[in-house]
Motif scaffolding. Structure first.
Motif, PDB file in Angstrom:
ATOM      1  N   LEU A 129       0.848  -1.290  -0.012  1.00 53.38           N
ATOM      2  CA  LEU A 129       0.061   0.182  -0.090  1.00 53.38           C
ATOM      3  C   LEU A 129       0.901   1.300   0.106  1.00 53.38           C
ATOM      4  O   LEU A 129       1.941   1.093   0.517  1.00 53.38           O
ATOM      5  CB  LEU A 129      -0.877   0.087   1.264  1.00 53.38           C
ATOM      6  N   ASN A 315      -2.157   7.900  -0.839  1.00 50.08           N
ATOM      7  CA  ASN A 315      -3.528   7.297  -0.075  1.00 50.08           C
ATOM      8  C   ASN A 315      -4.588   8.295  -0.568  1.00 50.08           C
ATOM      9  O   ASN A 315      -5.449   7.653  -0.972  1.00 50.08           O
ATOM     10  CB  ASN A 315      -3.396   7.450   1.429  1.00 50.08           C
ATOM     11  N   ASN A 361      -4.347  14.242   5.883  1.00 50.13           N
ATOM     12  CA  ASN A 361      -3.588  13.107   5.143  1.00 50.13           C
ATOM     13  C   ASN A 361      -2.210  12.882   5.602  1.00 50.13           C
ATOM     14  O   ASN A 361      -1.721  12.106   5.694  1.00 50.13           O
ATOM     15  CB  ASN A 361      -3.411  13.390   3.669  1.00 50.13           C
ATOM     16  N   ASN A 370      -5.125   6.978  10.244  1.00 44.34           N
ATOM     17  CA  ASN A 370      -5.602   6.494   8.825  1.00 44.34           C
ATOM     18  C   ASN A 370      -5.024   5.455   8.477  1.00 44.34           C
ATOM     19  O   ASN A 370      -5.801   5.032   7.530  1.00 44.34           O
ATOM     20  CB  ASN A 370      -4.907   7.858   8.044  1.00 44.34           C
ATOM     21  N   LYS A 374      -7.366   2.275   6.639  1.00 44.06           N
ATOM     22  CA  LYS A 374      -6.803   1.586   5.199  1.00 44.06           C
ATOM     23  C   LYS A 374      -7.124   0.232   5.375  1.00 44.06           C
ATOM     24  O   LYS A 374      -7.250  -0.591   4.517  1.00 44.06           O
ATOM     25  CB  LYS A 374      -5.366   2.181   4.846  1.00 44.06           C
ATOM     26  N   ALA A 377     -10.165  -1.166   5.048  1.00 44.05           N
ATOM     27  CA  ALA A 377     -10.882  -0.890   3.908  1.00 44.05           C
ATOM     28  C   ALA A 377     -11.131  -2.190   3.099  1.00 44.05           C
ATOM     29  O   ALA A 377     -10.040  -2.964   3.061  1.00 44.05           O
ATOM     30  CB  ALA A 377     -10.338   0.180   3.130  1.00 44.05           C
TER      31      ALA A 377
END
Length: 377
Positions: A129, A315, A361, A370, A374, A377
Protein backbone atom coordinates in the motif's frame (compact mmCIF):
# COMPACT_ATOMS: atom_id res chain seq x y z
CA UNK A 1 -12.85 -8.00 13.45
CA UNK A 2 -12.60 -4.30 12.71
CA UNK A 3 -9.20 -2.81 13.56
CA UNK A 4 -9.65 0.14 15.93
CA UNK A 5 -7.53 1.73 18.67
CA UNK A 6 -9.63 -0.15 21.25
CA UNK A 7 -8.94 -3.48 19.56
CA UNK A 8 -5.16 -3.06 20.05
CA UNK A 9 -3.48 -4.41 23.16
CA UNK A 10 0.13 -3.62 22.30
CA UNK A 11 2.14 -1.63 19.74
CA UNK A 12 5.76 -2.59 19.24
CA UNK A 13 8.18 -0.53 17.13
CA UNK A 14 11.36 -2.26 16.00
CA UNK A 15 13.91 0.54 15.85
CA UNK A 16 15.06 1.14 12.28
CA UNK A 17 18.65 1.56 11.09
CA UNK A 18 17.56 4.83 9.48
CA UNK A 19 16.32 7.28 12.09
CA UNK A 20 15.97 10.31 9.80
CA UNK A 21 13.19 8.85 7.64
CA UNK A 22 11.56 6.68 10.30
CA UNK A 23 11.37 9.69 12.66
CA UNK A 24 8.02 10.45 11.01
CA UNK A 25 6.68 7.03 12.03
CA UNK A 26 8.13 7.35 15.53
CA UNK A 27 6.31 10.66 15.94
CA UNK A 28 3.05 9.33 14.46
CA UNK A 29 3.04 6.30 16.76
CA UNK A 30 3.83 8.48 19.77
CA UNK A 31 0.84 10.69 18.96
CA UNK A 32 -1.45 7.71 18.37
CA UNK A 33 -0.49 6.04 21.64
CA UNK A 34 -0.85 9.26 23.63
CA UNK A 35 -4.31 9.89 22.24
CA UNK A 36 -5.54 6.33 22.80
CA UNK A 37 -3.86 5.62 26.14
CA UNK A 38 -1.59 2.94 24.70
CA UNK A 39 2.04 2.22 25.47
CA UNK A 40 4.57 2.31 22.65
CA UNK A 41 7.15 -0.42 23.19
CA UNK A 42 10.54 -0.08 21.51
CA UNK A 43 12.42 -3.23 20.50
CA UNK A 44 15.65 -4.16 18.76
CA UNK A 45 15.19 -4.90 15.06
CA UNK A 46 15.19 -8.71 14.98
CA UNK A 47 14.23 -9.01 11.32
CA UNK A 48 17.57 -8.17 9.72
CA UNK A 49 18.23 -6.24 6.54
CA UNK A 50 19.80 -8.66 4.09
CA UNK A 51 17.87 -9.27 0.89
CA UNK A 52 16.59 -6.88 -1.74
CA UNK A 53 14.04 -7.16 -4.53
CA UNK A 54 14.91 -5.14 -7.63
CA UNK A 55 12.30 -4.40 -10.29
CA UNK A 56 14.37 -4.50 -13.47
CA UNK A 57 13.04 -4.44 -17.04
CA UNK A 58 9.57 -5.62 -15.96
CA UNK A 59 11.07 -8.50 -14.02
CA UNK A 60 12.19 -9.12 -10.43
CA UNK A 61 15.80 -9.69 -9.45
CA UNK A 62 16.55 -10.87 -5.90
CA UNK A 63 19.98 -10.05 -4.42
CA UNK A 64 21.72 -10.17 -1.03
CA UNK A 65 22.08 -6.39 -0.83
CA UNK A 66 21.07 -4.86 2.50
CA UNK A 67 17.87 -2.84 2.59
CA UNK A 68 18.11 -0.39 5.49
CA UNK A 69 15.23 2.05 5.10
CA UNK A 70 12.49 -0.22 6.36
CA UNK A 71 10.82 0.00 9.75
CA UNK A 72 8.67 -2.72 11.37
CA UNK A 73 5.66 -2.30 13.64
CA UNK A 74 3.87 -5.21 15.31
CA UNK A 75 0.31 -4.89 16.56
CA UNK A 76 -1.00 -7.33 19.15
CA UNK A 77 -4.79 -7.31 19.23
CA UNK A 78 -7.07 -8.11 22.14
CA UNK A 79 -7.80 -11.43 20.44
CA UNK A 80 -4.04 -12.21 20.68
CA UNK A 81 -3.78 -12.04 16.89
CA UNK A 82 -0.64 -10.26 15.68
CA UNK A 83 -0.16 -8.11 12.60
CA UNK A 84 3.29 -7.19 11.30
CA UNK A 85 3.58 -4.00 9.26
CA UNK A 86 6.59 -2.76 7.27
CA UNK A 87 7.14 0.89 6.35
CA UNK A 88 9.55 1.31 3.43
CA UNK A 89 11.05 4.82 3.41
CA UNK A 90 13.40 4.25 0.47
CA UNK A 91 13.78 6.95 -2.18
CA UNK A 92 13.63 4.34 -4.91
CA UNK A 93 10.49 2.91 -6.46
CA UNK A 94 12.36 -0.12 -7.88
CA UNK A 95 13.86 -1.55 -4.67
CA UNK A 96 11.94 -3.44 -1.97
CA UNK A 97 12.94 -5.30 1.21
CA UNK A 98 12.91 -9.05 0.56
CA UNK A 99 12.53 -10.02 4.22
CA UNK A 100 9.67 -7.58 4.70
CA UNK A 101 7.80 -8.86 1.65
CA UNK A 102 8.22 -12.44 2.87
CA UNK A 103 7.21 -11.83 6.50
CA UNK A 104 4.79 -8.95 6.96
CA UNK A 105 1.04 -8.74 6.58
CA UNK A 106 1.10 -5.22 5.09
CA UNK A 107 3.92 -3.39 3.30
CA UNK A 108 3.72 0.42 3.04
CA UNK A 109 5.87 1.86 0.24
CA UNK A 110 6.92 5.52 0.26
CA UNK A 111 7.88 5.80 -3.41
CA UNK A 112 4.91 3.84 -4.71
CA UNK A 113 4.55 3.56 -8.49
CA UNK A 114 1.74 1.38 -9.80
CA UNK A 115 3.56 -0.74 -12.38
CA UNK A 116 6.43 -1.72 -10.09
CA UNK A 117 4.12 -2.56 -7.19
CA UNK A 118 1.98 -4.75 -9.43
CA UNK A 119 5.06 -6.77 -10.45
CA UNK A 120 5.95 -7.29 -6.79
CA UNK A 121 2.38 -8.32 -5.94
CA UNK A 122 2.48 -11.03 -8.58
CA UNK A 123 5.28 -12.85 -6.73
CA UNK A 124 4.59 -12.00 -3.08
CA UNK A 125 1.32 -12.38 -1.18
CA UNK A 126 1.97 -9.32 0.96
CA UNK A 127 -0.44 -6.42 0.51
CA UNK A 128 1.57 -3.40 -0.70
CA UNK A 129 0.00 0.00 0.00
CA UNK A 130 1.12 3.64 -0.40
CA UNK A 131 2.95 4.92 2.68
CA UNK A 132 2.05 8.57 2.20
CA UNK A 133 4.20 11.71 2.28
CA UNK A 134 6.57 11.55 5.28
CA UNK A 135 9.13 14.10 6.43
CA UNK A 136 11.70 14.39 9.21
CA UNK A 137 10.12 15.40 12.51
CA UNK A 138 10.31 14.39 16.15
CA UNK A 139 7.83 14.34 19.05
CA UNK A 140 7.81 17.41 21.27
CA UNK A 141 9.07 15.13 24.03
CA UNK A 142 11.13 12.08 23.08
CA UNK A 143 10.20 9.15 25.29
CA UNK A 144 12.48 6.19 25.98
CA UNK A 145 15.40 8.17 24.55
CA UNK A 146 18.03 5.90 26.11
CA UNK A 147 16.45 2.73 24.73
CA UNK A 148 16.01 4.32 21.31
CA UNK A 149 19.70 5.27 21.29
CA UNK A 150 20.89 1.83 22.33
CA UNK A 151 18.78 -0.06 19.80
CA UNK A 152 19.61 2.35 16.98
CA UNK A 153 23.37 2.27 17.51
CA UNK A 154 23.52 -1.48 18.20
CA UNK A 155 21.46 -2.14 15.09
CA UNK A 156 23.84 -0.14 12.94
CA UNK A 157 26.91 -1.79 14.46
CA UNK A 158 25.41 -5.24 14.01
CA UNK A 159 24.71 -4.45 10.39
CA UNK A 160 28.36 -3.46 9.87
CA UNK A 161 29.79 -6.77 11.09
CA UNK A 162 31.79 -8.56 8.45
CA UNK A 163 34.82 -10.49 9.60
CA UNK A 164 37.67 -9.01 7.59
CA UNK A 165 40.79 -6.94 8.30
CA UNK A 166 38.93 -3.60 8.37
CA UNK A 167 36.18 -4.74 10.76
CA UNK A 168 37.29 -2.51 13.65
CA UNK A 169 37.72 0.51 11.40
CA UNK A 170 34.29 -0.02 9.87
CA UNK A 171 32.65 -0.40 13.28
CA UNK A 172 34.31 2.80 14.48
CA UNK A 173 33.09 4.74 11.45
CA UNK A 174 29.58 3.30 11.75
CA UNK A 175 29.44 4.22 15.44
CA UNK A 176 30.46 7.81 14.68
CA UNK A 177 27.95 8.09 11.85
CA UNK A 178 25.16 6.61 13.99
CA UNK A 179 25.74 9.02 16.87
CA UNK A 180 25.67 11.98 14.46
CA UNK A 181 22.41 10.75 12.90
CA UNK A 182 20.90 10.29 16.33
CA UNK A 183 21.93 13.79 17.35
CA UNK A 184 20.33 15.13 14.16
CA UNK A 185 17.06 13.43 15.14
CA UNK A 186 17.18 14.71 18.71
CA UNK A 187 17.72 18.29 17.55
CA UNK A 188 15.42 18.28 14.52
CA UNK A 189 12.19 20.28 14.33
CA UNK A 190 9.34 19.17 16.54
CA UNK A 191 5.75 18.32 15.70
CA UNK A 192 4.62 21.62 17.24
CA UNK A 193 6.96 23.51 14.90
CA UNK A 194 4.96 22.14 11.96
CA UNK A 195 1.52 22.30 13.57
CA UNK A 196 1.91 26.03 14.21
CA UNK A 197 1.58 28.24 11.16
CA UNK A 198 0.61 31.82 10.37
CA UNK A 199 -0.10 34.12 7.43
CA UNK A 200 3.09 34.87 5.45
CA UNK A 201 4.83 38.22 5.66
CA UNK A 202 4.78 38.60 1.89
CA UNK A 203 2.10 36.76 -0.08
CA UNK A 204 3.97 37.40 -3.34
CA UNK A 205 7.35 36.00 -2.27
CA UNK A 206 8.48 32.93 -4.26
CA UNK A 207 10.63 30.46 -2.30
CA UNK A 208 12.80 27.73 -3.83
CA UNK A 209 15.75 26.33 -1.88
CA UNK A 210 17.67 23.17 -2.77
CA UNK A 211 21.08 21.56 -2.35
CA UNK A 212 23.39 19.62 -4.62
CA UNK A 213 24.53 16.09 -3.79
CA UNK A 214 28.17 15.07 -3.15
CA UNK A 215 28.77 13.28 -6.46
CA UNK A 216 27.40 13.20 -9.99
CA UNK A 217 28.37 9.67 -11.03
CA UNK A 218 24.74 8.75 -11.51
CA UNK A 219 22.75 10.20 -14.43
CA UNK A 220 19.70 10.67 -12.19
CA UNK A 221 21.76 12.85 -9.85
CA UNK A 222 23.11 14.90 -12.76
CA UNK A 223 19.58 15.42 -14.06
CA UNK A 224 18.35 16.57 -10.65
CA UNK A 225 21.25 19.02 -10.44
CA UNK A 226 20.59 20.40 -13.93
CA UNK A 227 16.94 20.90 -13.08
CA UNK A 228 17.64 22.71 -9.82
CA UNK A 229 20.24 25.01 -11.36
CA UNK A 230 17.94 25.77 -14.30
CA UNK A 231 15.02 26.68 -12.04
CA UNK A 232 17.10 28.96 -9.82
CA UNK A 233 18.46 30.82 -12.85
CA UNK A 234 14.95 31.18 -14.29
CA UNK A 235 13.59 32.57 -11.02
CA UNK A 236 16.49 35.01 -10.58
CA UNK A 237 16.01 36.29 -14.13
CA UNK A 238 12.21 36.40 -14.41
CA UNK A 239 11.18 37.18 -10.82
CA UNK A 240 14.08 39.13 -9.23
CA UNK A 241 11.81 41.13 -6.94
CA UNK A 242 9.93 38.09 -5.64
CA UNK A 243 12.41 35.20 -5.53
CA UNK A 244 13.95 34.00 -2.26
CA UNK A 245 16.41 31.11 -2.00
CA UNK A 246 18.75 29.33 -4.38
CA UNK A 247 21.20 26.44 -4.02
CA UNK A 248 22.77 25.82 -0.62
CA UNK A 249 26.23 27.37 -0.70
CA UNK A 250 28.41 24.49 0.46
CA UNK A 251 31.28 22.38 -0.91
CA UNK A 252 28.92 20.59 -3.32
CA UNK A 253 28.09 23.82 -5.17
CA UNK A 254 30.53 23.84 -8.10
CA UNK A 255 32.34 27.03 -9.11
CA UNK A 256 30.32 27.26 -12.31
CA UNK A 257 27.09 27.41 -10.33
CA UNK A 258 28.04 30.12 -7.82
CA UNK A 259 25.55 32.51 -9.43
CA UNK A 260 22.87 30.25 -7.94
CA UNK A 261 24.22 30.36 -4.37
CA UNK A 262 21.61 31.08 -1.72
CA UNK A 263 22.11 33.49 1.17
CA UNK A 264 19.99 31.12 3.27
CA UNK A 265 22.20 28.72 5.22
CA UNK A 266 19.90 25.76 4.62
CA UNK A 267 19.60 24.69 8.24
CA UNK A 268 16.33 22.95 9.06
CA UNK A 269 15.24 25.72 11.41
CA UNK A 270 15.97 28.51 8.91
CA UNK A 271 14.32 26.59 6.07
CA UNK A 272 11.09 26.30 8.06
CA UNK A 273 11.30 29.98 9.08
CA UNK A 274 11.58 31.14 5.46
CA UNK A 275 8.80 28.75 4.44
CA UNK A 276 6.50 30.28 7.06
CA UNK A 277 7.25 33.77 5.74
CA UNK A 278 6.71 32.93 2.05
CA UNK A 279 3.51 32.97 0.02
CA UNK A 280 4.45 30.75 -2.94
CA UNK A 281 6.73 27.70 -2.63
CA UNK A 282 8.17 25.64 -5.46
CA UNK A 283 8.73 21.91 -5.13
CA UNK A 284 10.84 19.61 -7.33
CA UNK A 285 11.54 15.90 -6.94
CA UNK A 286 14.29 14.16 -5.02
CA UNK A 287 16.54 11.39 -6.26
CA UNK A 288 15.00 8.35 -7.96
CA UNK A 289 11.74 10.30 -8.46
CA UNK A 290 11.11 10.25 -4.73
CA UNK A 291 8.87 12.75 -2.97
CA UNK A 292 11.18 14.89 -0.86
CA UNK A 293 10.52 16.23 2.61
CA UNK A 294 9.94 19.77 1.34
CA UNK A 295 6.53 19.00 -0.16
CA UNK A 296 4.85 17.96 3.13
CA UNK A 297 6.73 20.74 4.92
CA UNK A 298 5.25 23.32 2.53
CA UNK A 299 1.79 21.84 3.01
CA UNK A 300 2.12 21.94 6.79
CA UNK A 301 2.54 25.72 6.53
CA UNK A 302 -0.37 26.24 4.16
CA UNK A 303 1.62 27.41 1.15
CA UNK A 304 0.49 27.98 -2.42
CA UNK A 305 2.63 25.24 -3.97
CA UNK A 306 3.82 24.90 -7.55
CA UNK A 307 5.13 21.35 -7.87
CA UNK A 308 6.86 19.29 -10.50
CA UNK A 309 4.37 16.73 -11.81
CA UNK A 310 4.97 13.37 -10.13
CA UNK A 311 3.89 9.79 -10.65
CA UNK A 312 4.11 8.48 -7.10
CA UNK A 313 0.78 7.25 -5.75
CA UNK A 314 -0.51 8.60 -2.43
CA UNK A 315 -3.33 7.40 -0.19
CA UNK A 316 -5.30 10.48 -1.24
CA UNK A 317 -4.57 12.15 -4.57
CA UNK A 318 -3.04 15.61 -4.69
CA UNK A 319 -5.29 17.38 -7.18
CA UNK A 320 -3.98 20.00 -9.62
CA UNK A 321 -5.85 23.25 -9.16
CA UNK A 322 -7.13 22.26 -5.73
CA UNK A 323 -4.22 21.37 -3.45
CA UNK A 324 -1.41 22.73 -5.64
CA UNK A 325 -0.42 23.54 -9.21
CA UNK A 326 1.64 21.06 -11.23
CA UNK A 327 4.20 21.92 -13.88
CA UNK A 328 6.02 19.71 -16.40
CA UNK A 329 8.50 22.20 -17.85
CA UNK A 330 9.98 25.64 -17.22
CA UNK A 331 7.36 27.38 -19.39
CA UNK A 332 4.53 25.99 -17.27
CA UNK A 333 6.40 26.85 -14.07
CA UNK A 334 6.89 30.45 -15.14
CA UNK A 335 3.27 30.83 -16.21
CA UNK A 336 1.97 29.35 -12.94
CA UNK A 337 4.01 31.87 -10.98
CA UNK A 338 2.74 34.77 -13.09
CA UNK A 339 -0.85 33.59 -12.67
CA UNK A 340 -0.54 33.43 -8.89
CA UNK A 341 1.22 36.77 -8.58
CA UNK A 342 -1.69 38.36 -10.43
CA UNK A 343 -4.33 36.60 -8.29
CA UNK A 344 -3.69 36.97 -4.54
CA UNK A 345 -7.04 35.33 -3.75
CA UNK A 346 -5.87 32.24 -5.63
CA UNK A 347 -2.74 32.11 -3.47
CA UNK A 348 -4.94 32.18 -0.38
CA UNK A 349 -7.29 29.49 -1.72
CA UNK A 350 -4.46 27.09 -2.57
CA UNK A 351 -2.90 27.82 0.81
CA UNK A 352 -6.05 26.81 2.68
CA UNK A 353 -6.39 23.63 0.66
CA UNK A 354 -2.77 22.54 1.10
CA UNK A 355 -3.01 23.01 4.86
CA UNK A 356 -6.28 21.06 4.92
CA UNK A 357 -4.62 18.20 3.03
CA UNK A 358 -1.80 18.20 5.59
CA UNK A 359 -4.22 18.07 8.52
CA UNK A 360 -6.30 15.28 6.97
CA UNK A 361 -3.59 13.11 5.38
CA UNK A 362 -0.03 13.96 6.48
CA UNK A 363 0.12 15.24 10.03
CA UNK A 364 1.65 12.71 12.46
CA UNK A 365 -1.30 13.51 14.71
CA UNK A 366 -3.63 11.54 12.42
CA UNK A 367 -1.31 9.38 10.34
CA UNK A 368 -1.56 6.06 12.18
CA UNK A 369 -5.30 6.40 12.64
CA UNK A 370 -5.54 6.71 8.87
CA UNK A 371 -3.36 3.62 8.49
CA UNK A 372 -5.84 1.58 10.55
CA UNK A 373 -8.70 2.83 8.40
CA UNK A 374 -6.83 1.69 5.29
CA UNK A 375 -6.39 -1.78 6.78
CA UNK A 376 -10.13 -1.97 7.41
CA UNK A 377 -11.01 -0.93 3.86
Amino acid sequence: MELTPKSIRRIELFVSNDISHSSYLVTALDEFCNKNNLKLDLSFNIYGNEGRVHVLHNDLKITKHHFLKVCYVRLTLNTSKKLLLAFDFSDSDVFFSLKALERVDYYFKRTYTQNNVELVREKFKTKVLPLGIPFMVRPDKIKNRKRLKIYFILGNLFNAIKFDKILLSRLSKRYTKSTLELESFITTRTLSDFQNYSKPKDLNSVFYQKRLFPNEKDEDTREVHRQRIGIVRLLKKQFPNHFIGGIKNDKNLHTGYKDCASSITGSQAEFLKITKESGICIYTRGLANSIGWTLPEFMSQGKAIIAEKQFVKFNEELVHGKHLLYFSNSTELEQNIKDLLSEPLEIERLSRNSRAYYEENISPKIYFRNILEKLNA
